[in-house]
Scaffold this active site. Structure first.
Site, PDB file in Angstrom:
ATOM      1  N   THR A  10      -9.491   5.398   9.507  1.00  0.00           N
ATOM      2  CA  THR A  10      -8.902   6.744   9.601  1.00  0.00           C
ATOM      3  C   THR A  10      -9.792   7.793   8.927  1.00  0.00           C
ATOM      4  OG1 THR A  10      -6.743   5.699   9.498  1.00  0.00           O
ATOM      5  CG2 THR A  10      -6.803   8.069   9.147  1.00  0.00           C
ATOM      6  N   LYS A  91      -9.233   5.207  -4.199  1.00  0.00           N
ATOM      7  CA  LYS A  91      -8.564   5.401  -5.500  1.00  0.00           C
ATOM      8  C   LYS A  91      -8.414   4.100  -6.266  1.00  0.00           C
ATOM      9  CE  LYS A  91      -5.228   5.587  -2.161  1.00  0.00           C
ATOM     10  NZ  LYS A  91      -4.619   6.434  -1.167  1.00  0.00           N
ATOM     11  N   GLU A 115     -13.602  13.130  -5.157  1.00  0.00           N
ATOM     12  CA  GLU A 115     -12.594  14.186  -4.965  1.00  0.00           C
ATOM     13  C   GLU A 115     -11.460  13.709  -4.044  1.00  0.00           C
ATOM     14  OE1 GLU A 115     -12.898  17.708  -6.275  1.00  0.00           O
ATOM     15  OE2 GLU A 115     -10.820  17.208  -5.872  1.00  0.00           O
ATOM     16  N   GLY A 120      -5.866  13.874  -1.583  1.00  0.00           N
ATOM     17  CA  GLY A 120      -6.473  14.109  -0.260  1.00  0.00           C
ATOM     18  C   GLY A 120      -7.317  15.364  -0.223  1.00  0.00           C
ATOM     19  N   GLY A 173       0.237   8.406  10.044  1.00  0.00           N
ATOM     20  CA  GLY A 173      -1.028   7.972   9.450  1.00  0.00           C
ATOM     21  C   GLY A 173      -1.171   8.260   7.962  1.00  0.00           C
ATOM     22  N   ASP A 187       0.242   3.169  -5.347  1.00  0.00           N
ATOM     23  CA  ASP A 187      -0.705   4.215  -4.941  1.00  0.00           C
ATOM     24  C   ASP A 187      -0.702   5.353  -5.975  1.00  0.00           C
ATOM     25  OD1 ASP A 187      -2.351   5.594  -2.724  1.00  0.00           O
ATOM     26  OD2 ASP A 187      -0.745   7.035  -3.097  1.00  0.00           O
ATOM     27  N   LYS A 191      -3.530   6.877  -8.794  1.00  0.00           N
ATOM     28  CA  LYS A 191      -3.875   8.301  -8.857  1.00  0.00           C
ATOM     29  C   LYS A 191      -3.615   8.870 -10.253  1.00  0.00           C
ATOM     30  CE  LYS A 191      -3.078   8.993  -3.928  1.00  0.00           C
ATOM     31  NZ  LYS A 191      -2.060   9.243  -2.905  1.00  0.00           N
TER      32      LYS A 191
HETATM   33  N1  HSE Z   1      -0.878   6.588   1.337  1.00  0.00           N
HETATM   34  C1  HSE Z   1      -1.345   7.738   0.646  1.00  0.00           C
HETATM   35  C2  HSE Z   1      -0.247   8.790   0.646  1.00  0.00           C
HETATM   36  C3  HSE Z   1      -2.592   8.257   1.300  1.00  0.00           C
HETATM   37  O1  HSE Z   1       0.732   8.621   1.372  1.00  0.00           O
HETATM   38  O2  HSE Z   1      -0.350   9.747  -0.102  1.00  0.00           O
HETATM   39  C4  HSE Z   1      -3.322   9.313   0.514  1.00  0.00           C
HETATM   40  O3  HSE Z   1      -3.755   8.840  -0.722  1.00  0.00           O
END
Ligand code: HSE
Length: 362
Positions: A10, A91, A115, A120, A173, A187, A191
């Site tokens: 992607t 990340k 970055e 994102g 996506g 996730d 971060k």
């Molecule tokens: N899966 C992550 C989100 C992608 O939904 O924020 C971007 O880091």
């Protein structure tokens, strides 16, 4: 500047498309991918042998968009060791290996830029790295996962079920290949680890960060909190405490008119509180092919223009752990939802509830 892209999924494909559209002073040299993923229109760029990139001295910069910590770690280390600049959106890799890879990049005098790894397309990582050199960080709070913010918005604003909303996020996506990382909070753990390491200038062990996911959120819980004037959000946070720092990822309730309550769908939002800069907020598209690919290409322009390198000053060794606070929270156990007032935060987190959310106090 000759750039190779490792992994054309992607995000990698987004970078390839931007480069092929033409960016001044940059040329796409090679794309690494598995043979079965090759598409005809890019055939002149492909290789499935990483040596074709690593051993090509004319390639000075590598973009890593494969994800994970196995092969991508090996490739990033090798590229840095060979004196190539690295830009990554990964990340997980940065959260676990920030110090080691930053040290290696410094030793080799090359760039390691990331970055796109947090937020994102919202450009705050370089700014944070810069400002944390001269500010004392006090706290961070963010909605930094597009998938879960999309799910909770769809459930609260549009009445969708959890499963329907998750399917929508996958279709658009935003979700990780395995959405468990989104909905269980891993996730956002990665971060918050990255931005806390930069803001608080200390290495943080990612596996020790507390997380309580949103998989068990019920319609009943949502109806009750919404009817009482609250909006449920899934956030990550770091606070300076009396004895160190505390950080985690968990569901939180905001008053319906609070800024956080009105950050909807896949939008990301983060607020840094630091001295003397005070409160700084960033909002924007935190996920998706083109916003994230744009952040990567913006890092490439920094390298092209010999701009600012990233700093990671690992100079503090503060205690990392929760400070018990007195809070109000909604909790759910065996289908019963109730409001607890004036309880210790440790009792909520350790209370084996099916679901909980503390009420945010500014
Ligand atoms: N899966 C992550 C989100 C992608 O939904 O924020 C971007 O880091």
């Amino acid at each position: 500047m000759k750039v190779a892209v490792l992994g054309c999924g992607t995000i990698g494909r987004g970078v390839v498309d931007i480069l092929l559209n033409g960016v001044k002073g940059m040329k796409l040299a090679k794309i690494l991918d598995k043979k079965e993923k090759f598409v005809p229109e890019l055939i002149e760029y492909y290789t499935d042998n990483v040596d074709d990139i690593m051993l090509d001295e004319s390639i000075d910069t590598v973009v890593e968009t494969m994800g994970g910590r196995g092969f991508s770690y090996t490739c990033v280390r090798r590229a840095l060791e060979l004196g190539k600049n690295v830009v990554t959106a990964n990340k997980e890799l940065i959260a676990y290996h920030l110090k080691e890879l930053s040290d290696l990049a410094d030793e080799k005098g090359v760039y390691l830029l990331y970055e796109a790894s947090v937020g994102g397309g919202i450009p705050f990582i370089k700014t944070l790295s810069n400002l944390s050199q001269i500010n004392r960080s006090k706290s961070i709070i963010g909605i930094l996962n597009g998938t879960t913010n999309y799910i909770l918005t769809k459930m609260q604003k549009d009445g969708l079920s959890y499963d329907e909303a998750l399917k929508g996020a996958q279709k658009l996506g935003f979700a990780e290949a395995n959405p468990t990382a989104d909905v269980e909070g891993h996730d956002m753990v990665r971060k918050i680890a990255i931005i806390s390491m930069l803001a608080f200038k200390q290495e943080i062990s990612v596996d020790d960060i507390y997380t309580f996911g949103i998989t068990k959120v019920s319609k009943k819980f949502i109806d009750i909190v919404n009817n009482n004037g609250y909006t449920l959000k899934f956030v990550c946070f770091t606070n300076r405490t009396s004895c160190g720092i505390e950080l985690g990822v968990e569901p939180v309730l905001f008053k319906n008119d609070a800024v956080f309550a009105n950050i909807n769908y896949e939008t990301n939002f983060v607020k840094f509180d630091m001295d003397p800069n005070d409160a700084l907020t960033f909002i924007g598209k935190g996920a998706g092919r083109l916003p994230t690919a744009t952040a990567i290409v913006s890092d490439l322009t920094v390298i092209r223009d010999k701009g600012q390198k990233m700093f990671f000053n690992n100079i503090k060794k503060r205690h990392v752990g929760f400070e018990d606070k007195i809070v109000d929270a909604y909790v759910e156990k065996d289908g019963e939802v109730k409001l607890l007032q004036g309880v210790k935060s440790g009792e909520i987190r350790g209370g084996s509830y099916d679901f909980y959310a503390m009420i945010y106090k500014d």
